[in-house]
Enzyme design. Structure first.
Site, mmCIF file in Angstrom:
data_model
loop_
_atom_site.group_PDB
_atom_site.id
_atom_site.type_symbol
_atom_site.label_atom_id
_atom_site.label_comp_id
_atom_site.label_asym_id
_atom_site.label_seq_id
_atom_site.Cartn_x
_atom_site.Cartn_y
_atom_site.Cartn_z
ATOM 1 N N SER A 198 0.838 -1.205 0.000
ATOM 2 C CA SER A 198 0.000 0.000 0.000
ATOM 3 C C SER A 198 0.870 1.251 0.000
ATOM 4 O O SER A 198 0.553 2.242 -0.654
ATOM 5 C CB SER A 198 -0.932 -0.008 1.200
ATOM 6 N N ARG A 202 0.336 3.575 -3.228
ATOM 7 C CA ARG A 202 -0.281 4.875 -2.978
ATOM 8 C C ARG A 202 0.554 5.989 -3.595
ATOM 9 O O ARG A 202 0.045 6.845 -4.333
ATOM 10 C CB ARG A 202 -0.440 5.115 -1.480
ATOM 11 N N ASN A 206 -0.630 8.064 -7.023
ATOM 12 C CA ASN A 206 -0.873 9.505 -6.995
ATOM 13 C C ASN A 206 -0.012 10.248 -7.999
ATOM 14 O O ASN A 206 -0.485 11.105 -8.736
ATOM 15 C CB ASN A 206 -0.608 10.048 -5.596
#
Lengths: 261, 156
Positions: A198, A202, A206
């Site tokens: 994660s 992440r 982004n």
């Protein structure tokens, strides 16, 4: 979108999302991602080291004030979350925060600027120039960082709790009955693996999305300028926030690894 | 997603950078910050202490001033009492002196008067004799008439 009228938008975007690569398959290296990543790391260390060398506990200079603000901010974040004694976590958090911040900030560099500079300096045709300058939009970079953090999580879990304690943590919860220990082990292993995954995804997601939108904006012609400005302004939030989240979660995970149940 | 040796390169760079940061960047900067914090804390504590000292000194000064005022008042009182006493004593002495001088004056006057009386008596006797001689145109034998003269003198 000046790399040639003969390119379609799709080709333009695909071209910009391709890395400058040497080698094949798993042995390949993305020179642009890794190069910019190391360059940004060196920028960070050079600035901070030059301040550290001249650091005075008396009246600080302006640069020292700025650096101390960042160091103080990271130190506060670490102290508010991690309550043990560990000389690694604070410098680790500082490195992660500033380095990722600098790598993310490459997102502000206009997407065509670097290819055109290279074209202008070397005379290579634009179609042959591959340059994807945002290291954190490359999963290799984010997974590299997350893997480092994951190794530290495992290392400290075993160091603090011992191999037995660590295995016990993986198997005896959340269900207390011995017959469910295999289920526990699967659940806890997934939880364990989800942490670096994660973290990496992440940050990558982004920045990759940000980069992709910049490229899309670059294809809309004259009106890209105000839209580009808006999207860049929005990244004033995204860039530091993602750096902060990566740092904070690293601290949290390492502090969990230190907790003895 | 294209995972390759870039990941390993990034991992190595990460480890190297973190170790460098831990050894050469973090300790001097955080040391400087903590030293300065300690200095500032000491300074603040010192200024607090100084303020407290000042307050104490002011209280002490006020107390001393009050005490000094009380002392001064008592000294003035004592001085006034002493003065009154001196005045009283002096007045008493002066009274005594005055009475003594008066008494002496009276005595002297008395003596003087007595003396003058005696003198007058004597002179009156002489005058009387002279007057009588004039009246009688003859000499009076003082010895023979001394009894009359003595009587006369005694009557004066």
């Amino acid at each position: 979108m000046s790399s040639g009228a003969e390119l379609t938008s799709q080709e333009y975007i695909t071209h910009h999302l391709a890395n400058l690569k040497v080698g094949d398959g798993f042995m390949a290296v993305h020179l642009d991602s890794l190069g910019w990543s190391i360059f940004m790391g060196l920028v960070f260390l050079t600035i901070f080291r030059s301040v550290a060398k001249k650091a005075t506990s008396g009246v600080p200079g302006k640069l020292q004030c700025a650096i101390e603000m960042i160091v103080g901010f990271v130190d506060d974040s670490v102290k508010s979350t991690f309550h043990g004694k560990n000389d690694l976590i604070a410098p680790l958090a500082l490195t992660i925060f500033v380095w990722i911040l600098l790598m993310n900030s490459m997102d502000w560099v206009p997407v065509d600027l670097l290819p055109h500079l290279i074209h202008w300096v070397t005379g290579m045709p634009l179609g042959d120039i591959y340059m994807k300058p945002v290291p954190t939009a490359d999963p290799n970079i984010t997974f590299g960082l997350a893997l480092g953090v994951f190794i530290l999580i495992i290392y400290y879990s075993i160091k603090v709790k011992g191999v037995g304690g660590f295995m016990k943590e993986l198997t005896t919860q959340p269900f207390g009955h011995w017959s469910l220990y295999p289920v526990n082990f699967i659940l806890e292993t997934v939880t364990m693996l989800a942490r670096p995954l994660s973290l990496a995804l992440r940050l990558f997601g982004n920045l990759y999305a940000g980069e992709l939108i910049f490229l899309l904006i670059a294809t809309i012609g004259v009106f890209q300028l105000p839209v580009h400005f808006l999207w860049a302004a929005f990244h004033l939030l995204v860039i530091p926030l993602q750096a902060f989240i990566f740092m904070m979660l690293t601290i949290v995970y390492l502090s969990l690894a230190h907790e003895d149940h | 997603m294209d995972i390759n040796m870039t990941l390993v390169g990034q991992l190595i760079a990460f480890v190297v950078f973190v170790i460098f940061c831990m050894k050469y960047v973090w300790p001097p900067i955080i040391g400087a910050i903590e030293d300065r914090q300690a200095t500032i804390a000491d300074g603040l504590a010192a200024s607090d202490r100084a303020a407290k000292d000042l307050e104490l000194a002011q209280e002490k000064a006020t107390a001393q001033l009050k005490e000094a005022k009380v002392q001064a008042a008592s000294i003035v009182d004592a001085a006034k009492k002493h003065e009154a006493k001196i005045v009283e004593e002096t007045a008493g002495k002066a009274q005594v002196e005055k009475e003594r001088i008066l008494a002496a004056g009276h005595a002297e006057i008395e003596t003087e008067r007595n003396r003058a009386k005696e003198e007058l008596r004597a002179q009156v006797a002489v005058l009387a004799i002279a007057g009588a001689e004039k009246i009688l145109e003859r000499s009076i034998d003082a010895a023979a008439h001394s009894d009359i003269l003595d009587k006369l003198v005694a009557e004066l």
